[in-house]
Design a protein around this motif. Structure first.
Motif, mmCIF file in Angstrom:
data_model
loop_
_atom_site.group_PDB
_atom_site.id
_atom_site.type_symbol
_atom_site.label_atom_id
_atom_site.label_comp_id
_atom_site.label_asym_id
_atom_site.label_seq_id
_atom_site.Cartn_x
_atom_site.Cartn_y
_atom_site.Cartn_z
ATOM 1 N N VAL A 153 0.777 -1.203 -0.114
ATOM 2 C CA VAL A 153 -0.242 -0.042 0.399
ATOM 3 C C VAL A 153 0.524 1.402 0.211
ATOM 4 O O VAL A 153 1.535 1.426 0.691
ATOM 5 N N VAL A 154 0.556 2.318 -0.852
ATOM 6 C CA VAL A 154 1.045 3.489 -1.041
ATOM 7 C C VAL A 154 -0.111 4.558 -0.142
ATOM 8 O O VAL A 154 -0.564 4.743 -1.440
ATOM 9 N N PHE A 155 0.692 5.418 0.454
ATOM 10 C CA PHE A 155 -0.422 6.617 1.263
ATOM 11 C C PHE A 155 0.533 7.626 0.690
ATOM 12 O O PHE A 155 1.066 8.293 1.311
ATOM 13 N N ALA A 156 0.088 8.233 -0.767
ATOM 14 C CA ALA A 156 -0.508 9.486 -1.599
ATOM 15 C C ALA A 156 -0.366 10.866 -0.279
ATOM 16 O O ALA A 156 -1.563 10.712 0.269
ATOM 17 N N GLU A 157 0.214 11.557 -0.599
ATOM 18 C CA GLU A 157 -0.288 12.717 -0.092
ATOM 19 C C GLU A 157 -0.246 14.286 -0.583
ATOM 20 O O GLU A 157 -0.774 15.070 -0.715
ATOM 21 N N SER A 158 0.144 13.783 -2.020
ATOM 22 C CA SER A 158 0.170 14.929 -3.036
ATOM 23 C C SER A 158 -0.153 14.015 -4.453
ATOM 24 O O SER A 158 -0.124 12.967 -4.604
ATOM 25 N N THR A 159 -0.600 14.986 -5.555
ATOM 26 C CA THR A 159 -0.489 14.099 -6.872
ATOM 27 C C THR A 159 0.773 14.391 -7.582
ATOM 28 O O THR A 159 0.652 12.969 -8.037
ATOM 29 N N GLU A 160 1.603 14.213 -6.879
ATOM 30 C CA GLU A 160 3.520 13.684 -7.494
ATOM 31 C C GLU A 160 3.196 12.563 -7.408
ATOM 32 O O GLU A 160 3.873 11.778 -7.598
ATOM 33 N N ASP A 161 2.892 11.665 -5.793
ATOM 34 C CA ASP A 161 3.244 11.126 -4.887
ATOM 35 C C ASP A 161 2.051 9.669 -5.671
ATOM 36 O O ASP A 161 2.921 8.592 -6.493
ATOM 37 N N VAL A 162 1.004 10.260 -6.443
ATOM 38 C CA VAL A 162 -0.221 9.374 -7.258
ATOM 39 C C VAL A 162 0.703 9.587 -8.081
ATOM 40 O O VAL A 162 1.037 7.912 -8.248
ATOM 41 N N ALA A 163 1.295 10.191 -9.153
ATOM 42 C CA ALA A 163 1.684 10.043 -10.472
ATOM 43 C C ALA A 163 3.537 9.484 -9.973
ATOM 44 O O ALA A 163 3.595 8.183 -11.184
ATOM 45 N N ASP A 164 4.499 9.761 -8.956
ATOM 46 C CA ASP A 164 5.320 9.005 -9.051
ATOM 47 C C ASP A 164 5.307 7.355 -8.922
ATOM 48 O O ASP A 164 5.850 6.462 -9.834
ATOM 49 N N ALA A 165 3.533 6.912 -8.321
ATOM 50 C CA ALA A 165 3.169 5.668 -8.060
ATOM 51 C C ALA A 165 2.586 5.496 -9.489
ATOM 52 O O ALA A 165 3.234 3.842 -8.893
ATOM 53 N N VAL A 166 2.284 6.184 -10.154
ATOM 54 C CA VAL A 166 2.356 5.134 -11.199
ATOM 55 C C VAL A 166 2.399 4.782 -12.893
ATOM 56 O O VAL A 166 2.930 3.920 -12.669
ATOM 57 N N ARG A 167 3.736 5.901 -12.152
ATOM 58 C CA ARG A 167 5.059 5.534 -13.194
ATOM 59 C C ARG A 167 5.764 4.545 -13.306
ATOM 60 O O ARG A 167 6.244 3.408 -13.847
ATOM 61 N N LEU A 168 6.036 4.690 -11.812
ATOM 62 C CA LEU A 168 6.806 2.763 -11.143
ATOM 63 C C LEU A 168 5.674 1.551 -12.055
ATOM 64 O O LEU A 168 6.448 0.708 -12.812
ATOM 65 N N ALA A 169 4.252 1.930 -11.663
ATOM 66 C CA ALA A 169 3.642 0.815 -11.636
ATOM 67 C C ALA A 169 3.676 0.605 -13.246
ATOM 68 O O ALA A 169 3.902 -0.639 -13.671
ATOM 69 N N SER A 170 4.282 2.140 -14.399
ATOM 70 C CA SER A 170 3.623 0.967 -15.168
ATOM 71 C C SER A 170 4.934 0.421 -15.831
ATOM 72 O O SER A 170 4.741 -0.128 -17.013
#
Length: 491
Positions: free
Chosen positions: A77-94
């Protein structure tokens, strides 16, 4: 709970005829777990530090919703705290082609949160800020993790409120993802009408914006409407702009008991057809009234009843109430009781919103197979009465509540998860209900969304051509199929 490892899918291709199984297995996809490389988890841990967790308890919390289905939890689980957090997590997942599942309040009912293809959960509940309140324009922009109650508490001094009220204290992001509505939809509409703009992280980690704060636009494709209701399969919302409404000058609530469900429903149909601008009108059957009385310590008459609310000027509220009261009398309505103080109204609506939990309490250890059909208002009685008869004949305990002002109603079949035959019987009831609803021009889901549980129903409702078009959109926007895969339809 039903473990998805035991489920099966029909062998026919989508849209091709096949022999329907006798149980509910055709509604559920098989588990198709995809690899989650340790290098990916290590990269997340390095990027997010304490915002990353692979603890079993945290994973299990994020691997279930309020529904009755079950699957293994996500790998982390990643606890996102910003749009940048979400974007970075999705980039790694991609990069590693690992599924990602957005998580808000966890209150969905159709398996939206289940990691049926593995992957990680991105929890946006810490992204719960109000970014701007534009009171003159009647709009507010928020992060996705704020809940509807938090939002209304924060803006109460502005004289405005956000009316979409699905019962659970859901997050605005989750409500947007499932195109939620609730008790106020008959007057104020659903999330479809009330979301104006979005900031979205796409499948490759790009951040885009759709829509504006303007009330209308003819600029290109309506991406906002496409994404609202997409259940996390096309993007992850990080900012949402929604409409607000002035708090009504006067509010009055009333309950009225009826000799039968049909009498209550006929009253609702005539109320809507006469154009009475009622704000809320909820049907609660006698079973549900008994459960609510026991759970919330009330003394409501244990008969079918309507719980209604009127908004407007004092004179307008009085006129609306008198009109409905006269209609109710024509159908045998009695014990018309008023709740005029905020405390009385809150007590009644809290009891209504707790009907689901009251039902679960009525049969300890049970789970609810929840339905979510919606029909044109003129066909409401046709849809309800035959379904009530089938439920009564089945011997399965159930409850029935509905936002019947817009033709939406919910059965909850209470099953013992240790008795597979009860789930089979409940799913059969659900399927007959959906077939009846579609035949009457309605839908298999008015507000809960498709998730996993209603994948088969979507094909029946829309046809293979429409589902193929949805697949084409999904494959174009998420070619690696990492955004909440296995939901709405199978690829």
């Amino acid at each position: 709970m039903r473990n998805l490892e035991w489920a099966s899918v029909p062998s026919a291709c989508p849209g091709e005829p096949h022999e329907r199984p006798t149980d509910a297995s055709h509604l559920l996809p098989k588990l198709q777990l995809r690899p989650v490389p340790q290098a990916f988890l290590d990269a997340l841990a390095q990027r997010f530090g304490t915002q990353f967790s692979a603890a079993q308890a945290v994973r299990e919390q994020h691997g279930r919703d309020e529904g009755s289905l079950q699957a293994p939890p996500p790998s982390a689980v990643v606890f996102a705290e910003s749009t940048e957090d979400v974007a970075d997590a999705v980039r790694l997942a991609s990069e590693y082609e690992v599924p990602v599942i957005p998580y808000g309040a966890g209150s969905s009912l159709e398996g939206h949160l289940l990691a049926i293809q593995g992957g990680i959960s991105i929890d946006v509940s810490r992204m719960n800020k109000i970014l701007s309140v534009d009171a003159d324009d009647l709009t507010v922009t928020v992060q996705p993790g704020i809940t509807r109650k938090q939002l209304n508490e924060a803006i109460k001094d502005t004289g405005l409120f956000f009316p979409i009220d699905p019962g659970a204290d859901a997050s605005i992001g989750g409500m947007s993802s499932t195109r939620a509505s609730g008790t106020n939809a008959v007057r104020y509409g659903t999330m479809r009408e009330n979301v104006l703009a979005l900031q979205v992280v796409t499948a490759n980690g790009e951040v885009i914006r759709t829509g504006t704060r303007a009330r209308k636009s003819a600029a290109g494709y309506d991406l906002t409407r496409l994404l609202v209701g997409s259940e996390g399969t096309l993007g992850i919302f990080t900012e949402i702009t929604v409409r607000l409404y002035p708090l009504p000058e006067a509010v009055s609530a009333a309950i009225c008991s009826f000799p039968s469900i049909e009498a209550a429903v006929r009253t609702v149909i005539q109320t809507i057809q006469l154009g009475v601008p009622i704000a809320r009108v909820e049907l609660i059957d006698a079973n549900s009234v008994r459960m609510v009385n026991a759970h919330s310590k009330l003394t409501l008459r244990e008969e079918p009843l309507l719980l209604m609310e009127f908004h407007g000027s004092p004179a307008g509220v009085q006129e609306q109430a008198e009109s409905v009261q006269e209609l109710a009398k024509e159908w045998g309505g009695q014990s018309f009781e008023w709740a005029t103080t905020p405390e009385e109204r809150t007590r009644l609506w809290t009891a209504r919103h707790n009907a689901y939990f009251a039902a679960l309490q009525s049969r300890p250890g049970c789970r609810a197979i929840s339905t979510d059909t919606c029909v044109p208002i003129s066909r409401l009685a046709d849809a309800l009465l035959d379904s009530v008869q089938e439920a009564d004949d089945s011997g399965i305990p159930y409850f029935l509540v509905g936002h019947v002002g817009d033709g939406n109603f919910h059965f909850g079949y209470l099953i013992d998860p240790g008795i597979p035959e009860e789930r089979v019987k409940a799913e059969a009831l659900n399927h007959r209900l959906v077939e009846r609803t579609i035949r009457l021009g309605g839908t298999c889901t008015g507000e809960h969304g498709i998730g996993i549980h209603k994948i088969g129903f979507l094909l029946e409702e829309t046809g293979a051509g429409a589902v193929d078009m949805m697949r084409t959109i999904k494959q174009a926007l998420d070619p690696k199929n990492i955004l909440n895969p296995g939901k709405i339809f199978t690829l």
